[in-house]
Write a protein that holds these residues in place. Structure first.
Motif, PDB file in Angstrom:
ATOM      1  N   ALA A  36       1.119  -0.924   0.143  1.00  0.00           N
ATOM      2  CA  ALA A  36       0.184   0.079  -0.131  1.00  0.00           C
ATOM      3  C   ALA A  36       1.012   1.171  -0.340  1.00  0.00           C
ATOM      4  O   ALA A  36       1.492   1.574   0.917  1.00  0.00           O
ATOM      5  N   VAL A  37       0.895   2.275  -0.940  1.00  0.00           N
ATOM      6  CA  VAL A  37       1.499   3.663  -0.794  1.00  0.00           C
ATOM      7  C   VAL A  37       0.300   4.881  -0.777  1.00  0.00           C
ATOM      8  O   VAL A  37      -0.822   4.188  -1.454  1.00  0.00           O
ATOM      9  N   GLY A  41      -3.933  11.821   0.026  1.00  0.00           N
ATOM     10  CA  GLY A  41      -5.426  11.605   0.103  1.00  0.00           C
ATOM     11  C   GLY A  41      -6.066   9.966  -0.161  1.00  0.00           C
ATOM     12  O   GLY A  41      -7.048   9.365  -0.264  1.00  0.00           O
ATOM     13  N   THR A  42      -5.134   9.358  -1.187  1.00  0.00           N
ATOM     14  CA  THR A  42      -5.287   7.967  -1.902  1.00  0.00           C
ATOM     15  C   THR A  42      -4.636   7.167  -1.382  1.00  0.00           C
ATOM     16  O   THR A  42      -2.662   7.320  -1.473  1.00  0.00           O
ATOM     17  N   ILE A  79      -7.181  -8.186  -7.567  1.00  0.00           N
ATOM     18  CA  ILE A  79      -6.449  -8.326  -7.885  1.00  0.00           C
ATOM     19  C   ILE A  79      -5.181  -7.499  -8.677  1.00  0.00           C
ATOM     20  O   ILE A  79      -6.472  -6.746  -9.487  1.00  0.00           O
ATOM     21  N   GLY A  80      -4.257  -6.805  -8.586  1.00  0.00           N
ATOM     22  CA  GLY A  80      -3.747  -5.818  -8.865  1.00  0.00           C
ATOM     23  C   GLY A  80      -3.705  -4.524  -8.366  1.00  0.00           C
ATOM     24  O   GLY A  80      -3.583  -5.104  -6.807  1.00  0.00           O
ATOM     25  N   SER A  81      -4.767  -3.032  -9.147  1.00  0.00           N
ATOM     26  CA  SER A  81      -4.443  -2.252  -8.250  1.00  0.00           C
ATOM     27  C   SER A  81      -5.580  -1.805  -7.215  1.00  0.00           C
ATOM     28  O   SER A  81      -6.746  -1.719  -8.351  1.00  0.00           O
ATOM     29  N   THR A  82      -5.716  -1.160  -6.141  1.00  0.00           N
ATOM     30  CA  THR A  82      -6.966  -1.365  -5.808  1.00  0.00           C
ATOM     31  C   THR A  82      -6.739   0.279  -5.836  1.00  0.00           C
ATOM     32  O   THR A  82      -6.029   0.494  -4.417  1.00  0.00           O
ATOM     33  N   GLU A  83      -7.613   1.822  -5.493  1.00  0.00           N
ATOM     34  CA  GLU A  83      -7.714   3.266  -4.891  1.00  0.00           C
ATOM     35  C   GLU A  83      -8.515   3.085  -3.843  1.00  0.00           C
ATOM     36  O   GLU A  83     -10.194   2.646  -3.796  1.00  0.00           O
ATOM     37  N   ASP A  99       4.441  11.966   7.970  1.00  0.00           N
ATOM     38  CA  ASP A  99       4.522  10.677   7.667  1.00  0.00           C
ATOM     39  C   ASP A  99       3.164  10.364   7.947  1.00  0.00           C
ATOM     40  O   ASP A  99       1.689  10.635   8.764  1.00  0.00           O
ATOM     41  N   VAL A 100       2.457   9.569   6.526  1.00  0.00           N
ATOM     42  CA  VAL A 100       0.973   9.011   6.314  1.00  0.00           C
ATOM     43  C   VAL A 100       1.401   7.720   6.049  1.00  0.00           C
ATOM     44  O   VAL A 100       2.579   7.315   5.112  1.00  0.00           O
ATOM     45  N   ARG A 101       1.011   6.656   6.991  1.00  0.00           N
ATOM     46  CA  ARG A 101       0.993   5.096   6.742  1.00  0.00           C
ATOM     47  C   ARG A 101      -0.468   4.748   6.718  1.00  0.00           C
ATOM     48  O   ARG A 101      -1.594   5.584   6.890  1.00  0.00           O
ATOM     49  N   VAL A 102      -0.496   3.095   6.055  1.00  0.00           N
ATOM     50  CA  VAL A 102      -1.848   3.004   5.468  1.00  0.00           C
ATOM     51  C   VAL A 102      -1.060   1.319   6.280  1.00  0.00           C
ATOM     52  O   VAL A 102       0.135   0.572   5.997  1.00  0.00           O
TER      53      VAL A 102
END
Length: 114
Positions: A36-37, A41-42, A79-83, A99-102
């Motif tokens: 996750a990156v 805001g996303t 599967i793949g990328s999800t925003e 810093d923002v962490r998910v």
């Protein structure tokens, strides 16, 4: 072998041998292959596997490493990328964060890390 004594309400119990005790760790809810990156805001979550439901936790920290804001969102991870987007209030306060962490969890109820 090593022997432990089990304490309880009865006066005596048979000692248990440590080599006979089996401890099984649970399988991870979401295995390796998930990243996750955070940006603007996303969270962009990349996964090799699809998950019907997940809790995405956004956490903002100041320069001293103190938590300054947090928000949670439910998401279906494909599967793949999800925003997944944080709420507007978090996005506003996180703009000043150092810093923002998910964090990814199976749910907010059980809180098993993904």
């Amino acid at each position: 072998g090593d022997i432990i004594k089990i304490q309880g309400t009865k006066e005596t119990y048979d000692p248990a041998r440590l080599d006979k005790i089996v401890v099984t760790a649970p399988e991870p809810v979401i295995p390796d292959g998930v990243t996750a990156v955070y940006s603007g805001g996303t969270a962009v979550i990349s996964s090799d596997t699809a998950y019907d439901s997940a809790a995405v936790i956004f956490a903002a920290y100041d320069s001293g490493g103190r938590l300054t804001d947090v928000c949670a969102a439910k998401a279906e991870i494909g599967i793949g990328s999800t925003e997944v987007s944080a709420d507007d209030e978090f996005i506003s306060s996180a703009s000043d964060a150092d810093d923002v962490r998910v964090f990814l969890w199976d749910s907010l109820d059980k809180m098993m890390p993904l």
